[in-house]
Design a protein around this motif. Structure first.
Motif, PDB file in Angstrom:
ATOM      1  N   ILE A   1     -38.054 -17.091 -30.718  1.00 58.15           N
ATOM      2  CA  ILE A   1     -38.998 -16.260 -29.985  1.00 58.15           C
ATOM      3  C   ILE A   1     -39.156 -16.809 -28.573  1.00 58.15           C
ATOM      4  O   ILE A   1     -39.268 -18.014 -28.390  1.00 58.15           O
ATOM      5  CB  ILE A   1     -40.357 -16.182 -30.743  1.00 58.15           C
ATOM      6  CG1 ILE A   1     -41.253 -15.117 -30.133  1.00 58.15           C
ATOM      7  CG2 ILE A   1     -41.065 -17.524 -30.758  1.00 58.15           C
ATOM      8  CD1 ILE A   1     -42.375 -14.685 -31.032  1.00 58.15           C
ATOM      9  N   PRO A   2     -39.122 -15.908 -27.570  1.00 51.95           N
ATOM     10  CA  PRO A   2     -39.338 -16.369 -26.202  1.00 51.95           C
ATOM     11  C   PRO A   2     -40.817 -16.662 -25.969  1.00 51.95           C
ATOM     12  O   PRO A   2     -41.679 -15.903 -26.391  1.00 51.95           O
ATOM     13  CB  PRO A   2     -38.866 -15.190 -25.345  1.00 51.95           C
ATOM     14  CG  PRO A   2     -39.011 -13.996 -26.219  1.00 51.95           C
ATOM     15  CD  PRO A   2     -38.849 -14.469 -27.639  1.00 51.95           C
ATOM     16  N   VAL A   3     -41.073 -17.805 -25.316  1.00 54.02           N
ATOM     17  CA  VAL A   3     -42.460 -18.189 -25.042  1.00 54.02           C
ATOM     18  C   VAL A   3     -42.598 -18.645 -23.607  1.00 54.02           C
ATOM     19  O   VAL A   3     -41.619 -18.976 -22.936  1.00 54.02           O
ATOM     20  CB  VAL A   3     -42.947 -19.327 -25.976  1.00 54.02           C
ATOM     21  CG1 VAL A   3     -42.847 -18.925 -27.429  1.00 54.02           C
ATOM     22  CG2 VAL A   3     -42.219 -20.622 -25.712  1.00 54.02           C
ATOM     23  N   GLN A   4     -43.830 -18.656 -23.140  1.00 55.53           N
ATOM     24  CA  GLN A   4     -44.155 -19.238 -21.842  1.00 55.53           C
ATOM     25  C   GLN A   4     -45.351 -20.134 -22.056  1.00 55.53           C
ATOM     26  O   GLN A   4     -46.417 -19.687 -22.477  1.00 55.53           O
ATOM     27  CB  GLN A   4     -44.465 -18.144 -20.810  1.00 55.53           C
ATOM     28  CG  GLN A   4     -44.788 -18.737 -19.453  1.00 55.53           C
ATOM     29  CD  GLN A   4     -44.762 -17.692 -18.355  1.00 55.53           C
ATOM     30  OE1 GLN A   4     -44.507 -16.519 -18.582  1.00 55.53           O
ATOM     31  NE2 GLN A   4     -45.035 -18.130 -17.158  1.00 55.53           N
TER      32      GLN A   4
ATOM     33  N   GLY B   1     -37.384 -26.487 -28.942  1.00 49.04           N
ATOM     34  CA  GLY B   1     -37.507 -25.710 -27.725  1.00 49.04           C
ATOM     35  C   GLY B   1     -36.130 -25.672 -27.087  1.00 49.04           C
ATOM     36  O   GLY B   1     -35.531 -26.722 -26.845  1.00 49.04           O
ATOM     37  N   GLU B   2     -35.599 -24.482 -26.864  1.00 52.59           N
ATOM     38  CA  GLU B   2     -34.275 -24.349 -26.253  1.00 52.59           C
ATOM     39  C   GLU B   2     -34.428 -24.259 -24.739  1.00 52.59           C
ATOM     40  O   GLU B   2     -35.041 -23.325 -24.230  1.00 52.59           O
ATOM     41  CB  GLU B   2     -33.568 -23.081 -26.752  1.00 52.59           C
ATOM     42  CG  GLU B   2     -33.097 -23.147 -28.173  1.00 52.59           C
ATOM     43  CD  GLU B   2     -32.293 -21.908 -28.558  1.00 52.59           C
ATOM     44  OE1 GLU B   2     -32.349 -20.889 -27.846  1.00 52.59           O
ATOM     45  OE2 GLU B   2     -31.598 -21.970 -29.580  1.00 52.59           O
TER      46      GLU B   2
ATOM     47  N   PRO C   1     -44.863 -29.357 -20.363  1.00 49.62           N
ATOM     48  CA  PRO C   1     -44.734 -28.721 -19.043  1.00 49.62           C
ATOM     49  C   PRO C   1     -44.987 -27.217 -19.126  1.00 49.62           C
ATOM     50  O   PRO C   1     -44.795 -26.609 -20.175  1.00 49.62           O
ATOM     51  CB  PRO C   1     -43.283 -29.018 -18.647  1.00 49.62           C
ATOM     52  CG  PRO C   1     -42.567 -29.255 -19.934  1.00 49.62           C
ATOM     53  CD  PRO C   1     -43.576 -29.829 -20.889  1.00 49.62           C
ATOM     54  N   SER C   2     -45.423 -26.632 -18.016  1.00 49.51           N
ATOM     55  CA  SER C   2     -45.622 -25.178 -17.953  1.00 49.51           C
ATOM     56  C   SER C   2     -44.278 -24.531 -17.634  1.00 49.51           C
ATOM     57  O   SER C   2     -43.855 -24.494 -16.482  1.00 49.51           O
ATOM     58  CB  SER C   2     -46.653 -24.835 -16.872  1.00 49.51           C
ATOM     59  OG  SER C   2     -47.900 -25.368 -17.210  1.00 49.51           O
TER      60      SER C   2
ATOM     61  N   GLN D   1     -44.319 -10.205 -25.865  1.00 49.08           N
ATOM     62  CA  GLN D   1     -43.316 -11.251 -25.631  1.00 49.08           C
ATOM     63  C   GLN D   1     -42.948 -11.280 -24.168  1.00 49.08           C
ATOM     64  O   GLN D   1     -42.873 -10.229 -23.553  1.00 49.08           O
ATOM     65  CB  GLN D   1     -42.078 -11.001 -26.496  1.00 49.08           C
ATOM     66  CG  GLN D   1     -42.351 -11.261 -27.947  1.00 49.08           C
ATOM     67  CD  GLN D   1     -41.099 -11.210 -28.800  1.00 49.08           C
ATOM     68  OE1 GLN D   1     -39.984 -11.227 -28.307  1.00 49.08           O
ATOM     69  NE2 GLN D   1     -41.294 -11.147 -30.090  1.00 49.08           N
ATOM     70  N   PRO D   2     -42.692 -12.449 -23.563  1.00 46.69           N
ATOM     71  CA  PRO D   2     -42.771 -13.739 -24.236  1.00 46.69           C
ATOM     72  C   PRO D   2     -44.206 -14.095 -24.616  1.00 46.69           C
ATOM     73  O   PRO D   2     -45.149 -13.692 -23.942  1.00 46.69           O
ATOM     74  CB  PRO D   2     -42.226 -14.720 -23.185  1.00 46.69           C
ATOM     75  CG  PRO D   2     -42.468 -14.050 -21.875  1.00 46.69           C
ATOM     76  CD  PRO D   2     -42.358 -12.577 -22.133  1.00 46.69           C
ATOM     77  N   CYS D   3     -44.354 -14.828 -25.734  1.00 43.66           N
ATOM     78  CA  CYS D   3     -45.681 -15.289 -26.160  1.00 43.66           C
ATOM     79  C   CYS D   3     -46.230 -16.244 -25.113  1.00 43.66           C
ATOM     80  O   CYS D   3     -45.534 -17.171 -24.704  1.00 43.66           O
ATOM     81  CB  CYS D   3     -45.579 -16.049 -27.476  1.00 43.66           C
ATOM     82  SG  CYS D   3     -45.209 -15.042 -28.895  1.00 43.66           S
ATOM     83  N   LEU D   4     -47.453 -16.004 -24.699  1.00 40.72           N
ATOM     84  CA  LEU D   4     -48.121 -16.943 -23.795  1.00 40.72           C
ATOM     85  C   LEU D   4     -48.772 -18.021 -24.658  1.00 40.72           C
ATOM     86  O   LEU D   4     -49.696 -17.743 -25.408  1.00 40.72           O
ATOM     87  CB  LEU D   4     -49.190 -16.228 -22.971  1.00 40.72           C
ATOM     88  CG  LEU D   4     -48.719 -15.512 -21.722  1.00 40.72           C
ATOM     89  CD1 LEU D   4     -49.893 -14.854 -21.015  1.00 40.72           C
ATOM     90  CD2 LEU D   4     -48.003 -16.458 -20.769  1.00 40.72           C
TER      91      LEU D   4
END
Length: 122
Positions: A116-119, A49-50, A93-94, A18-21
């Motif tokens: 869950i945190p993601v990128q 998406g927060e 967006p990235s 985490q964060p999930c790529l």
């Protein structure tokens, strides 16, 4: 936030750390095992998406929980495996954000809610 159910396990695949790529143009498997505290004819997923304390709806191909591995009607005291896909579109967006996944019953009460945190990346 899970009022009408309790989560036993959440699995996002592939997501080794985490964060999930999340790579654009790729789909990710979501598997949530939960126990229901209520009876419900159906269930519906809402994904967000927060960003900057704002929930932006994240469209998923199949919001109907009864078509996502859950045997409906949902019975009180039973465990269910919810299976779905999280597609990451090329036009996203990235950025780094938190994905919030909710499943609500037919009374619009929360069967489960997890974050869950993601990128998002190219």
């Amino acid at each position: 936030g899970s009022v009408d159910g309790s989560i036993q396990e959440v699995n996002v695949s592939p997501c080794p750390t985490q964060p999930c790529l999340l790579h654009k143009g790729t789909s990710y498997s979501i598997n949530v095992t939960f126990a229901s505290k209520i009876e419900s004819q159906g269930s519906k997923a809402r994904v967000y998406g927060e960003m900057l304390k704002v929930d932006i709806p994240f469209p998923i191909p199949e919001p109907d929980g009864c078509k996502s591995g859950i045997q409906c009607p949902i019975q009180k005291g039973h465990s269910y495996s919810y299976l779905n896909k999280l597609p990451v579109k090329n036009e996203y967006p990235s950025i780094k954000l938190v994905v919030k996944w909710e499943l609500v019953d037919d009374q619009d009460q929360m069967l489960f809610c997890w974050k869950i945190p993601v990128q998002i990346t190219s």
